[in-house]
Write an enzyme that holds these catalytic residues in place. Structure first.
Site, mmCIF file in Angstrom:
data_model
loop_
_atom_site.group_PDB
_atom_site.id
_atom_site.type_symbol
_atom_site.label_atom_id
_atom_site.label_comp_id
_atom_site.label_asym_id
_atom_site.label_seq_id
_atom_site.Cartn_x
_atom_site.Cartn_y
_atom_site.Cartn_z
ATOM 1 N N ASP A 63 0.778 -1.238 0.000
ATOM 2 C CA ASP A 63 0.000 0.000 0.000
ATOM 3 C C ASP A 63 0.812 1.291 0.000
ATOM 4 O O ASP A 63 0.556 2.190 -0.772
ATOM 5 C CB ASP A 63 -0.911 0.030 1.231
ATOM 6 C CG ASP A 63 -1.819 -1.178 1.325
ATOM 7 O OD1 ASP A 63 -1.729 -2.085 0.483
ATOM 8 O OD2 ASP A 63 -2.628 -1.213 2.268
ATOM 9 N N TYR A 106 4.639 -0.146 7.636
ATOM 10 C CA TYR A 106 4.008 -0.926 6.570
ATOM 11 C C TYR A 106 4.652 -0.671 5.203
ATOM 12 O O TYR A 106 4.626 0.437 4.688
ATOM 13 C CB TYR A 106 2.535 -0.500 6.551
ATOM 14 C CG TYR A 106 1.511 -1.485 6.050
ATOM 15 C CD1 TYR A 106 1.445 -2.774 6.538
ATOM 16 C CD2 TYR A 106 0.570 -1.090 5.091
ATOM 17 C CE1 TYR A 106 0.463 -3.652 6.080
ATOM 18 C CE2 TYR A 106 -0.413 -1.958 4.636
ATOM 19 C CZ TYR A 106 -0.453 -3.238 5.134
ATOM 20 O OH TYR A 106 -1.423 -4.094 4.679
ATOM 21 N N GLU A 109 2.296 -10.311 11.150
ATOM 22 C CA GLU A 109 1.993 -9.841 9.797
ATOM 23 C C GLU A 109 3.275 -9.529 9.036
ATOM 24 O O GLU A 109 3.405 -9.844 7.862
ATOM 25 C CB GLU A 109 1.108 -8.590 9.891
ATOM 26 C CG GLU A 109 0.632 -8.057 8.552
ATOM 27 C CD GLU A 109 -0.310 -6.868 8.692
ATOM 28 O OE1 GLU A 109 -0.528 -6.392 9.835
ATOM 29 O OE2 GLU A 109 -0.842 -6.415 7.668
HETATM 30 C C1 DGY Z 1 -5.517 -2.380 4.331
HETATM 31 O O1 DGY Z 1 -6.648 -1.948 4.513
HETATM 32 O O2 DGY Z 1 -4.562 -2.164 5.056
HETATM 33 C C2 DGY Z 1 -5.261 -3.268 3.193
HETATM 34 O O3 DGY Z 1 -3.900 -3.401 2.960
HETATM 35 C C3 DGY Z 1 -5.985 -2.873 1.963
HETATM 36 O O4 DGY Z 1 -6.011 -4.024 1.165
#
Ligand code: DGY
Length: 418
Positions: free
Chosen positions: A159, A343, A387
């Site tokens: 993302d 992330y 994760e």
């Molecule tokens: C989130 O909402 O973090 C996801 O990665 C979107 O797919």
């Protein structure tokens, strides 16, 4: 409990009735590429459940062939943006964008392990996979360039990768939808994308919803448009796996079509190699150039069967290992944009490692493949089924008890036994 039992228990705990949520609360629905990896994990001990995972994901497939990023099988208040923001009147409701297409790879994997007993399930799925690959062609590469376009960072699964920073600057921060993030209520905000990125993510969702999710208009209008090296490499791999399925279930015409897409993609993805940076890069389809940020996605052409630069890519990974950096960081640890715990700006993902290790092995670089695989197992063994992992201090971060991390541990555990 043994390690295998622990991994299986996570899949069982995240099972919501034939589909597996990525983790409790943070991600309470069925996610596309998560489920493809998870199906392979299930296939190590429960074939029926592995097929079910794929079948339930395909319940969300659109008539035009799109397999959406999220299938909202059951309501939950734990996630934003939920079905009301996407505004897609389907049963089950879905989001309106894709995710990296690992599904044909997963289906082939499950079939090859299951053998003759899996043929009926695979045969039923096959036409849906064909339709999905045609969707990529029509909706995201209508001019037949060989590279599919990505219109939203969520489509890449990565993302807030720094590779998107400059391209995302073109996206306004105004939104029609009120942003009510839930993710930062479940995990530390320092591990998650920043607020301004969410504003742009939601601006794009608002824009696409305004087109009525019309694929042609989305492609024309999106202010974010890149040929993501990760998505394109994963799709090329999936095309090869679809061709293997077509040998059994398809027509001669289908096989020819898939084979010609493969030939075209091999050539153009090879063109994403950047000699000065010594890495495969994403192309900015609005600005025109290659985006000069080395990310873990740039190793995935190995997984797609492109081996020309395999030795140089392996050498970079080996050099990181010699410096004690956890493999494989999602962003080059020497880049100014590297953040080891945020992330997709630095942390390590087990699923990406599995694809990279497989690509290295297929390129004949067994020692580096072994390093990536054993490092993945070490991180999971030390920090749990998180994760993602911090490549500097090896901490487990993001959501805990994560399905795809458990699935990859099952796969790598088996491979280590061979
Ligand atoms: C989130 O909402 O973090 C996801 O990665 C979107 O797919």
């Amino acid at each position: 409990m043994s390690r295998i039992e622990a991994a299986r228990a996570i899949l069982a705990a995240n099972d919501r009735g034939g589909y597996t949520v990525p983790t409790n609360r943070l991600y309470p629905f069925q996610w596309n590429w998560d489920s493809a990896f998870v199906a392979m994990g299930w296939a190590t001990f429960d074939f029926d459940r592995a097929w079910r995972e794929i079948e339930r994901l395909l319940e969300g497939q659109w008539e035009d062939g799109l397999v959406p990023q999220i299938v909202f099988h059951a309501p939950s208040e734990d996630y934003f943006p939920g079905p009301a923001v996407w505004g897609i009147a389907r049963t089950p409701p879905t989001s309106g964008i894709p995710q990296p297409p690992v599904l044909a790879t997963a289906a082939r994997f499950v079939l090859e392990r299951h053998g003759e007993d899996g043929i009926a399930r695979a045969r039923a799925i096959y036409p849906k996979l064909v339709a999905n690959h045609l969707w990529w062609q029509r909706a995201r590469d209508p001019d037949d360039t060989g590279l599919v376009a990505t219109l939203h960072p969520w489509e890449t699964g990565m993302d807030n990768s720094p590779a998107w920073d400059a391209a995302l600057e073109r996206v306004p921060t105004e939104t029609q939808t009120e942003i009510r993030r839930r993710d930062t209520g479940h995990v530390d905000a320092a591990f998650r994308p920043r607020g301004v990125e969410y504003q742009r993510f939601i601006h794009l969702v608002d824009l696409f919803r305004g087109t009525g999710w019309d694929a042609v208009r989305m492609l024309q209008l999106s202010p974010f448009k890149v040929a993501d090296v990760g998505t394109n490499a994963i799709l090329l791999r999936a095309e090869r796996d679809l061709l293997a399925l077509a040998e059994r279930f398809g027509t001669a015409e289908e096989r020819d079509t898939i084979a010609s897409r493969i030939a075209r993609k091999e050539t153009v993805i090879a063109g994403l190699w950047d000699e000065p940076l010594g890495h495969y890069l994403t192309r900015d389809l609005i600005g025109g150039g290659l985006i000069p940020v080395r990310t873990s996605a740039g190793f995935l052409p190995l997984f797609a069967g492109l081996h020309d630069h395999a030795a140089a890519l392996a050498e970079r990974i080996d050099a990181w290992r010699r410096r004690g950096i956890g493999l494989v960081p999602s962003t080059d640890p020497d880049a100014a944009s590297f953040e080891p715990q945020r992330y997709w700006r630095g942390p390590v993902w087990a699923v990406v490692n599995w694809m990279i290790a497989r690509g290295l092995r297929e390129a004949g670089l067994d020692a580096t493949a072994d390093s990536v695989a054993s490092e993945t197992r070490r991180l999971i063994g030390d920090a749990g089924f998180s994760e993602y992992f911090n490549p500097i201090d090896s901490a487990g971060i993001g959501g805990g008890t994560f399905s795809w991390t458990a699935a990859i541990d099952l796969l790598l555990g088996e491979e280590a036994q061979r």
